[in-house]
Scaffold this motif. Structure first.
Motif, PDB file in Angstrom:
ATOM      1  N   GLU B 146       6.067  76.484 -20.739  1.00 40.04           N
ATOM      2  CA  GLU B 146       5.562  75.166 -20.365  1.00 40.04           C
ATOM      3  C   GLU B 146       5.175  75.089 -18.890  1.00 40.04           C
ATOM      4  O   GLU B 146       4.122  74.554 -18.532  1.00 40.04           O
ATOM      5  N   VAL B 147       6.027  75.650 -18.024  1.00 37.85           N
ATOM      6  CA  VAL B 147       5.779  75.541 -16.592  1.00 37.85           C
ATOM      7  C   VAL B 147       4.539  76.339 -16.188  1.00 37.85           C
ATOM      8  O   VAL B 147       3.750  75.898 -15.354  1.00 37.85           O
ATOM      9  N   VAL B 148       4.368  77.497 -16.815  1.00 43.23           N
ATOM     10  CA  VAL B 148       3.177  78.301 -16.519  1.00 43.23           C
ATOM     11  C   VAL B 148       1.932  77.542 -16.939  1.00 43.23           C
ATOM     12  O   VAL B 148       0.953  77.455 -16.192  1.00 43.23           O
ATOM     13  N   PHE B 151       1.100  75.088 -14.315  1.00 42.91           N
ATOM     14  CA  PHE B 151       0.438  75.646 -13.130  1.00 42.91           C
ATOM     15  C   PHE B 151      -1.019  75.969 -13.407  1.00 42.91           C
ATOM     16  O   PHE B 151      -1.893  75.702 -12.581  1.00 42.91           O
ATOM     17  N   TYR B 154      -2.837  72.789 -13.423  1.00 42.77           N
ATOM     18  CA  TYR B 154      -2.850  72.250 -12.062  1.00 42.77           C
ATOM     19  C   TYR B 154      -4.021  72.887 -11.305  1.00 42.77           C
ATOM     20  O   TYR B 154      -4.835  72.193 -10.683  1.00 42.77           O
ATOM     21  N   SER B 253       8.377  63.994 -25.731  1.00 46.30           N
ATOM     22  CA  SER B 253       9.410  64.645 -24.923  1.00 46.30           C
ATOM     23  C   SER B 253       8.831  65.605 -23.893  1.00 46.30           C
ATOM     24  O   SER B 253       9.566  66.402 -23.332  1.00 46.30           O
ATOM     25  N   PHE B 255       8.095  66.940 -20.523  1.00 45.04           N
ATOM     26  CA  PHE B 255       8.553  66.676 -19.160  1.00 45.04           C
ATOM     27  C   PHE B 255       7.980  67.699 -18.174  1.00 45.04           C
ATOM     28  O   PHE B 255       7.290  67.344 -17.227  1.00 45.04           O
ATOM     29  N   TRP B 259       5.692  67.219 -14.814  1.00 44.36           N
ATOM     30  CA  TRP B 259       6.458  67.430 -13.582  1.00 44.36           C
ATOM     31  C   TRP B 259       5.760  68.440 -12.685  1.00 44.36           C
ATOM     32  O   TRP B 259       5.593  68.220 -11.481  1.00 44.36           O
ATOM     33  N   VAL B 260       5.328  69.553 -13.265  1.00 44.53           N
ATOM     34  CA  VAL B 260       4.678  70.593 -12.480  1.00 44.53           C
ATOM     35  C   VAL B 260       3.319  70.127 -11.956  1.00 44.53           C
ATOM     36  O   VAL B 260       2.964  70.373 -10.806  1.00 44.53           O
ATOM     37  N   PRO B 274       9.851  59.991 -19.992  1.00 43.24           N
ATOM     38  CA  PRO B 274      10.836  60.999 -19.582  1.00 43.24           C
ATOM     39  C   PRO B 274      10.921  61.150 -18.057  1.00 43.24           C
ATOM     40  O   PRO B 274      12.012  61.297 -17.508  1.00 43.24           O
ATOM     41  N   MET B 277      12.703  58.060 -16.622  1.00 40.36           N
ATOM     42  CA  MET B 277      14.128  58.186 -16.909  1.00 40.36           C
ATOM     43  C   MET B 277      14.800  59.125 -15.911  1.00 40.36           C
ATOM     44  O   MET B 277      15.840  58.821 -15.337  1.00 40.36           O
ATOM     45  N   TYR B 278      14.159  60.256 -15.661  1.00 44.42           N
ATOM     46  CA  TYR B 278      14.706  61.223 -14.722  1.00 44.42           C
ATOM     47  C   TYR B 278      14.795  60.619 -13.325  1.00 44.42           C
ATOM     48  O   TYR B 278      15.817  60.739 -12.638  1.00 44.42           O
TER      49      TYR B 278
END
Lengths: 279, 316
Positions: B146-148, B151, B154, B253, B255, B259-260, B274, B277-278
């Motif tokens: 997910e994070v990749v 990026f 992005y 769900s 996130f 976020w990234v 989400p 909430m965080y």
């Protein structure tokens, strides 16, 4: 009539090919960026032909701090949790698949219900709970939560694969006096090798890519898996080195892509999701 | 769900001839200890699920009604519905609800679902190499962590990124999409990442439609769109239903991706529930309030989950 149908089909195939290629190109652009930038000495944010090919980005990130420790953490975390998930799921699937009981149906419905709950939503209470029972910032706590969050889907998949193994084979073993544990380990699981592989790989791939769970439950930088540590490229290292970020992304993503190819090949393109969705 | 189960069980016994109820007296009656022994292998899974899934959910339902904070507070006290009342008066919460709705409709309903179906339909007609190539690329986007994925998109949407480079080529104005249209940028990112799932579901569903049916319609002169609307879509409506539910649940769900890409910003213009909430729980240290939001999210999720179960009911 027949001829026009054939020629109409051919032109339709060309149109379909063209449409797919356009979509494929759009989807490929971000992937091209990460591959090209990882070998580009002057990588920036856009897709471009690299100014010469270099391995310096990889050289720069292949240190224990940046790459090896986070990957090892990921491996311990996801490996441990996958092992736990698969063992628990295989054990749980056996009675659900083999014995008729009044509890099976409600249990399976609950499991199915749980597979689709948004896990993200319970992370704040899990954090609060883990603080109280001193599991916060521990590998074992994170492994246990990972396993529990993946279990519903793993049980569901495993049970469906197990249903595909004919019961007759076991009945022979039962008459020879084998216990159900023996027949599970010696007969059923070996016969459903591909099914076990799918559950294992799928659980592992999902956890390997998960960011939110370790982000919430782990605090010490030394324990962070790659999914969280990758953010360091932005925060703490000052100027963003896009080439290095791309190189790290490649190193971090390659294992799961290889694993996916492994099971996708074995089971044909459809993958087990058809099974998961259709039940 | 509990109310629906007995009816469903009765209906199922009548409906499915492949699994007749066991004839009574055929097998010796099981004794209670034996039945328990048979269920023993379930226990590790049940213990894990109770402790780490059901436990947190129950705890969530409890602290949503307290004023628990992150720091410096020995005891939290019960505050009733205060957190919920606060939420519905909170501009930022309503903003997050709205953005979550936009995010879900754009990325899951319109994006993943429609593009996935279109891809699956095209793949049925396309030549094999093109099919394999497209499938491979789309699925790769889905398998990436997910994070990749965050990026990559992005870089795609930022000023000076790939999208702007293409727009420059076409002599169109470029901009920082993450600043001007953040919620659309993250929605497209989610489409990029999630379409493969719908594509796989629909490919399987379309593959199960007998060829004779579509061919007969074709010979009768029904055009492509009419065949799609009158024959194909009705035949795969169950897959459409389950796919929509699963897409929506997955999208609710998300996130890491947001976020990234934007951290919910600029300001709170891409802050879905989400992320809200965080922020409330950790940046503002109000665990109680954050959990109340989480509980609402969980309730919405459960609702979709129940609809999904009903759609599957005949097959369990």
């Amino acid at each position: 009539m027949a001829l026009t149908l054939v020629s109409r089909r051919r032109s339709r195939r060309l149109a379909a090919d063209a449409g797919l290629l356009v979509v494929a190109a759009a989807f490929a652009l971000p992937l091209a960026w990460v591959l090209l930038s990882s070998v580009d000495p002057h990588a920036d944010l856009r897709v471009k032909a690299p100014d010469g090919v270099t391995w310096s980005n990889f050289d720069a990130i292949l240190t224990s701090d940046i790459t090896f420790t986070p990957l090892l953490n990921s491996l311990v975390l996801c490996g441990g949790a996958t092992l736990l998930t698969v063992v628990c799921a295989a054990l749980a699937a056996y009675p659900l698949s083999r014995f008729r009981s009044r509890l099976n149906r409600p249990f399976l419905l609950t499991i199915l219900f749980a597979t689709s709950l948004p896990i993200t939503a319970i992370m704040v209470p899990v954090y609060a709970l883990f603080v109280q029972v001193n599991l916060i910032d521990t590998m074992q706590g994170t492994i246990l939560f990972f396993a529990a969050s993946q279990l519903p889907f793993a049980i569901w998949l495993m049970k469906n694969f197990m249903d595909g193994v004919p019961k007759e084979l076991e009945e022979a073993a039962w008459t020879d006096g084998a216990s159900s544990m023996q027949s599970l380990v010696r007969i059923v699981l070996p016969l459903m090798g591909p099914g076990v592989a799918v559950v294992t790989v799928f659980s592992f791939v999902v956890m390997w890519g998960n960011f939110f769970v370790p982000f919430m439950l782990l605090l010490t930088p030394d324990q962070m898996p790659a999914s969280v540590s990758i953010n360091e490229f932005f925060g703490n290292r000052g100027m963003v080195a896009y080439g290095q970020l791309a190189a790290f992304s490649v190193v971090y993503s390659t294992p799961v892509i290889l694993l996916y190819v492994l099971i996708a090949r074995r089971l044909g393109g459809g993958f087990a999701l058809g099974g998961a969705v259709k039940g | 769900m509990t109310a629906a189960t007995p009816h469903a069980a009765g209906a199922e016994a009548a409906r499915s001839p492949s699994r007749p109820p066991a004839p009574s007296g055929h097998r010796p009656r099981r004794t209670l200890p034996r039945a328990l022994a048979r269920l023993l292998p379930l226990s590790p899974a049940v213990v894990l699920l109770l402790l780490f899934l059901a436990g947190p959910i129950a705890y969530c339902a409890y602290i949503a009604f307290t004023d628990l904070q992150l720091t410096g507070q020995a005891h939290s006290s019960f505050v009733g519905l205060a957190n919920f009342r606060k939420a519905f008066r909170d501009e930022e919460f309503l903003n997050a609800v709205w953005l979550t709705l936009v995010f879900t409709v754009v990325s899951s309903l319109l994006g993943q679902n429609t593009i996935g179906l279109a891809l699956a339909a095209l793949m049925q007609r396309a030549s094999k190499p093109v099919r394999t190539l497209t499938g491979g690329i789309v699925v790769t986007a889905w398998v990436l962590p997910e994070v990749v994925a965050g990026f990559l998109l992005y870089a795609f949407f930022r000023r000076e990124g790939t999208l702007d480079a293409i727009l420059n080529l076409l002599h169109l104005p470029s901009q920082n999409w993450l600043f001007t249209l953040p919620i659309l940028a993250v929605s497209f990112a989610n489409v990029w990442r999630g379409t493969a799932f719908s594509m796989l579901v629909y490919s399987a569903a379309l593959g199960e439609i007998p060829k004779e049916i579509t061919e007969a319609a074709e010979v009768d002169g029904a055009g492509g769109w009419r065949r799609m609307w009158h024959i194909t879509l009705p035949m795969i409506r169950r897959s459409i239903g389950t796919n929509l539910m699963l897409n929506t649940l997955q999208t609710l769900s998300v996130f890491g991706l947001i976020w990234v890409m934007t951290r919910g910003g600029p300001g709170n213009r891409s802050q879905t529930l989400p992320l809200f909430m965080y922020e409330q729980a950790f940046q503002n240290s109000m665990i109680g309030y954050g959990t109340a939001v989480a509980l609402l999210l969980l309730l919405v999720g459960s609702l979709f989950s129940l609809v999904y179960l009903r759609l599957l009911r005949t097959e369990v």
